[in-house]
Scaffold this motif. Structure first.
Motif, PDB file in Angstrom:
ATOM      1  N   LEU A   1       0.820  -1.207   0.000  1.00 27.75           N
ATOM      2  CA  LEU A   1       0.000   0.000   0.000  1.00 27.75           C
ATOM      3  C   LEU A   1       0.857   1.262   0.000  1.00 27.75           C
ATOM      4  O   LEU A   1       0.532   2.240  -0.676  1.00 27.75           O
ATOM      5  N   ALA A   2       1.954   1.240   0.743  1.00 26.74           N
ATOM      6  CA  ALA A   2       2.842   2.407   0.773  1.00 26.74           C
ATOM      7  C   ALA A   2       3.439   2.669  -0.612  1.00 26.74           C
ATOM      8  O   ALA A   2       3.515   3.825  -1.060  1.00 26.74           O
ATOM      9  N   ALA A   3       3.842   1.615  -1.308  1.00 21.48           N
ATOM     10  CA  ALA A   3       4.401   1.780  -2.656  1.00 21.48           C
ATOM     11  C   ALA A   3       3.331   2.262  -3.630  1.00 21.48           C
ATOM     12  O   ALA A   3       3.581   3.129  -4.471  1.00 21.48           O
ATOM     13  N   ARG A   4       2.131   1.723  -3.476  1.00 20.30           N
ATOM     14  CA  ARG A   4       1.029   2.134  -4.358  1.00 20.30           C
ATOM     15  C   ARG A   4       0.664   3.591  -4.111  1.00 20.30           C
ATOM     16  O   ARG A   4       0.366   4.342  -5.046  1.00 20.30           O
TER      17      ARG A   4
ATOM     18  N   ALA B   1      -4.986  -0.740   8.749  1.00 24.69           N
ATOM     19  CA  ALA B   1      -5.909   0.381   8.950  1.00 24.69           C
ATOM     20  C   ALA B   1      -5.150   1.704   9.027  1.00 24.69           C
ATOM     21  O   ALA B   1      -5.572   2.709   8.439  1.00 24.69           O
ATOM     22  N   GLY B   2      -4.022   1.704   9.705  1.00 19.91           N
ATOM     23  CA  GLY B   2      -3.227   2.932   9.835  1.00 19.91           C
ATOM     24  C   GLY B   2      -2.737   3.457   8.502  1.00 19.91           C
ATOM     25  O   GLY B   2      -2.818   4.659   8.222  1.00 19.91           O
ATOM     26  N   VAL B   3      -2.240   2.559   7.654  1.00 20.22           N
ATOM     27  CA  VAL B   3      -1.747   2.960   6.337  1.00 20.22           C
ATOM     28  C   VAL B   3      -2.900   3.488   5.480  1.00 20.22           C
ATOM     29  O   VAL B   3      -2.768   4.509   4.802  1.00 20.22           O
ATOM     30  N   VAL B   4      -4.031   2.805   5.521  1.00 18.58           N
ATOM     31  CA  VAL B   4      -5.178   3.216   4.716  1.00 18.58           C
ATOM     32  C   VAL B   4      -5.680   4.584   5.154  1.00 18.58           C
ATOM     33  O   VAL B   4      -5.883   5.485   4.328  1.00 18.58           O
ATOM     34  N   LEU B   5      -5.878   4.757   6.451  1.00 17.45           N
ATOM     35  CA  LEU B   5      -6.410   6.030   6.946  1.00 17.45           C
ATOM     36  C   LEU B   5      -5.436   7.180   6.715  1.00 17.45           C
ATOM     37  O   LEU B   5      -5.852   8.295   6.379  1.00 17.45           O
ATOM     38  N   ALA B   6      -4.142   6.909   6.831  1.00 14.49           N
ATOM     39  CA  ALA B   6      -3.140   7.949   6.560  1.00 14.49           C
ATOM     40  C   ALA B   6      -3.171   8.338   5.078  1.00 14.49           C
ATOM     41  O   ALA B   6      -3.085   9.527   4.734  1.00 14.49           O
TER      42      ALA B   6
ATOM     43  N   ARG C   1      -7.069  13.609   0.948  1.00 16.09           N
ATOM     44  CA  ARG C   1      -8.056  14.657   1.233  1.00 16.09           C
ATOM     45  C   ARG C   1      -7.362  16.015   1.405  1.00 16.09           C
ATOM     46  O   ARG C   1      -7.835  17.034   0.914  1.00 16.09           O
ATOM     47  N   ALA C   2      -6.232  16.011   2.094  1.00 16.10           N
ATOM     48  CA  ALA C   2      -5.477  17.256   2.260  1.00 16.10           C
ATOM     49  C   ALA C   2      -5.012  17.785   0.901  1.00 16.10           C
ATOM     50  O   ALA C   2      -5.106  18.991   0.627  1.00 16.10           O
ATOM     51  N   ARG C   3      -4.546  16.887   0.050  1.00 18.15           N
ATOM     52  CA  ARG C   3      -4.109  17.298  -1.293  1.00 18.15           C
ATOM     53  C   ARG C   3      -5.276  17.877  -2.088  1.00 18.15           C
ATOM     54  O   ARG C   3      -5.150  18.903  -2.752  1.00 18.15           O
ATOM     55  N   LEU C   4      -6.422  17.236  -1.993  1.00 17.88           N
ATOM     56  CA  LEU C   4      -7.612  17.742  -2.680  1.00 17.88           C
ATOM     57  C   LEU C   4      -7.988  19.123  -2.148  1.00 17.88           C
ATOM     58  O   LEU C   4      -8.317  20.018  -2.921  1.00 17.88           O
TER      59      LEU C   4
END
Length: 175
Positions: A54-57, A106-111, A117-120
């Protein structure tokens, strides 16, 4: 390609295609062409391996979303859907499948979702100027996420529909 990169590439394909639960370590070792000992040495556990995937994606996804307008954001997501996102959001699918019971996942997904959202929010503010645009950012976020999931059965053109809806919201915000 080094062992770790080979493992991450194979694991991403397996998790994306089969999901977290159905992707057993035996399936991962076969896909990566390595022994289970090597896999565990480089991954630690299936949950930790998914967090690395997930981090790489996320890095690839966020790099593709480095745009300056909401319109360009929807163009970028349509490109992403054509190239990598045919099965919907791997982040949300991973969270849903684990039910939030794997804190590292869950932590990786929520982060990731918070970072997007911040970027948007930055993109919306750049388009409309300073001011509170929280409601509009939320509305565009829902359109964006919805386009990704609708693309599973409607194809990447779902992003074009969301793009048109976002344009209406932006016109109204400017009026």
């Amino acid at each position: 390609m080094d062992t770790k990169s080979k493992l991450l590439s194979a694991a991403e394909q397996m998790f994306d295609r089969h999901g977290y639960t159905a992707t057993g370590m035996d399936r991962l070792t076969a896909a990566a062409g390595m022994s289970s000992r090597t896999l565990y040495k480089h991954a630690g556990s299936k949950a930790l391996l998914l967090t690395e995937v997930l981090a790489a994606r996320e890095k690839r996804f966020m790099a593709g979303m480095e745009v300056t307008s909401v319109d360009a954001l929807f163009v970028a997501v349509e490109t992403w859907l054509r190239e990598e996102g045919r099965r919907g959001c791997l982040f949300l699918r991973s969270l849903a499948e684990t039910g939030g019971d794997a804190p590292e996942i869950a932590g990786v997904v929520l982060a990731h979702k918070a970072a997007f959202r911040a970027r948007l929010g930055e993109i919306v503010a750049a388009e409309l100027g300073p001011g509170a645009h929280e409601a509009l950012t939320e509305q565009i976020l829902v359109l964006f996420e919805g386009a990704i999931h609708a693309a599973v059965y409607r194809g990447p053109q779902a992003a074009a529909s969301a793009r048109a809806a976002a344009a209406v919201l932006l016109r109204e915000a400017r009026a």
